[in-house]
Design an enzyme around this catalytic site. Structure first.
Site, mmCIF file in Angstrom:
data_model
loop_
_atom_site.group_PDB
_atom_site.id
_atom_site.type_symbol
_atom_site.label_atom_id
_atom_site.label_comp_id
_atom_site.label_asym_id
_atom_site.label_seq_id
_atom_site.Cartn_x
_atom_site.Cartn_y
_atom_site.Cartn_z
ATOM 1 N N CYS B 86 -65.841 -50.753 -14.356
ATOM 2 C CA CYS B 86 -66.074 -49.667 -13.398
ATOM 3 C C CYS B 86 -67.037 -48.628 -13.990
ATOM 4 O O CYS B 86 -68.211 -48.898 -14.179
ATOM 5 C CB CYS B 86 -64.739 -49.077 -12.975
ATOM 6 S SG CYS B 86 -64.833 -48.123 -11.456
ATOM 7 N N HIS B 194 -61.194 -53.899 -11.512
ATOM 8 C CA HIS B 194 -60.368 -53.515 -12.661
ATOM 9 C C HIS B 194 -59.421 -54.630 -13.098
ATOM 10 O O HIS B 194 -58.308 -54.722 -12.583
ATOM 11 C CB HIS B 194 -59.522 -52.292 -12.293
ATOM 12 C CG HIS B 194 -60.305 -51.032 -12.179
ATOM 13 N ND1 HIS B 194 -60.480 -50.172 -13.223
ATOM 14 C CD2 HIS B 194 -60.977 -50.498 -11.136
ATOM 15 C CE1 HIS B 194 -61.224 -49.140 -12.829
ATOM 16 N NE2 HIS B 194 -61.542 -49.319 -11.574
ATOM 17 N N GLU B 196 -57.758 -54.691 -15.808
ATOM 18 C CA GLU B 196 -56.608 -54.090 -16.500
ATOM 19 C C GLU B 196 -55.538 -53.603 -15.524
ATOM 20 O O GLU B 196 -54.407 -53.380 -15.916
ATOM 21 C CB GLU B 196 -57.082 -52.947 -17.419
ATOM 22 C CG GLU B 196 -57.274 -51.590 -16.761
ATOM 23 C CD GLU B 196 -58.538 -51.491 -15.910
ATOM 24 O OE1 GLU B 196 -59.186 -52.522 -15.645
ATOM 25 O OE2 GLU B 196 -58.860 -50.365 -15.480
#
Lengths: 81, 224
Positions: B86, B194, B196
């Site tokens: 990002c 994302h 994560e």
């Protein structure tokens, strides 16, 4: 001495903000406007006595390396006084 | 094996990344402060999402000048694994580690939702644990995620198999549906989604683990 650096998206880069402003203007009845491109400018103040010959290349470098992303943006440096 | 997560002022996915590595992947992870000029012996570096330096000027425009980025650039040049997520992707393009730029979303809206991503290549240390053509679900959360580059750059990315992820339904106007790209050396990946935030069943998807597990496998492989 004062300078202004203009930064705007390159003509080939999509400018959704400009497009939205254009369609808003069309909605207000400004039918003759076919395109709007938006950008930003930076007013930069130099210390008294700074020579323009020194400031100019410095500003070009600042515009290229910091203020604009040359991948997507064009810039123009202008002295105001 | 040790992962480093860079913390810029305004990073807000640094702890998510740390958690995903330390808890979900189960590998050592530590934070790296942006003012540090060293990576502290880390074997892989993550530039997390967020709003580094308030996104002032442009996303990533100020972060690229922070001391740690000198070390990240050198690490990347030497073949070290760098993952930019990002805002991290934006920083990598601003720093010149990846080509192109991320601009305002086509619809001018901040988009925050899970998206489908087609895994386009497994020939990278970030996707070797996946399957080509597999559709992964990961969240996006960005205002400037519209990937743009000149035609020559796009053609080069296509020809060199450097587009790693493509959106199945383009949310932001990105050219060629690009969601993630590799550098020439294939050791630097920038992606807007994302991974994560998709590593724990609680989060609704564990597809992001493909990226972290691939990195772990690459690091293990390079040590033996």
């Amino acid at each position: 001495m004062k300078a202004r650096v203009y930064v705007s998206l390159k003509p080939t880069v999509l400018d959704p903000q400009g497009q939205t402003i254009r369609s808003a203007l069309a909605g207000l009845g400004h039918q003759s406007i076919t395109d709007v491109r938006q950008g930003k400018f930076f007013d930069i103040q130099f210390a008294p006595g700074t020579a323009r010959a020194q400031a100019e290349p410095e500003l070009q470098q600042i515009a290229r390396d910091v203020l604009a992303n040359p991948v997507i943006e064009d810039y123009r440096v202008e002295f105001l006084d | 094996m040790k992962f480093g997560v860079v913390v810029f002022p305004g990073s807000n996915c640094d702890h998510d990344a740390w958690y995903a590595i330390a808890r979900n992947l189960g590998q050592p992870a530590e934070f790296l402060w942006h003012e540090s000029a060293s990576l502290g012996g880390c074997d892989a570096v993550i530039l997390p999402g967020g709003f580094s330096y308030g996104d002032y000027l442009r996303g990533g425009a100020i972060a690229k000048f922070s001391p740690i980025m000198g070390a990240v650039k050198k690490f990347a040049r030497d073949g070290g694994l760098v993952l930019g997520i990002c805002n991290g992707f934006q920083i990598l393009t601003e720093a010149g580690l990846l080509p192109g730029a991320l601009t305002r979303n086509r619809g001018l809206k901040f988009i925050c939702r899970p998206v489908g991503l087609r895994l386009e290549t497994t020939a990278s240390p970030f996707t070797s644990a996946g399957r080509k053509g597999q559709v992964l679900t990961m969240p996006i959360a960005h205002n400037e995620g519209c990937y743009q580059a000149d035609e020559r750059t796009i053609a080069q990315l296509e020809d060199e198999d450097r587009i790693v992820f493509r959106y199945t339904h383009n949310p932001n106007g990105s050219m060629h549906d690009i969601a993630g790209i590799l550098n020439e050396g294939r050791n630097v990946l920038g992606m807007m989604p994302h991974p994560e935030r998709a590593c724990d069943p609680l989060m609704g998807s564990t597809d992001g683990l493909v990226v972290l597990q691939s990195m772990a496998a690459a690091l293990t492989g390079s040590r033996t």
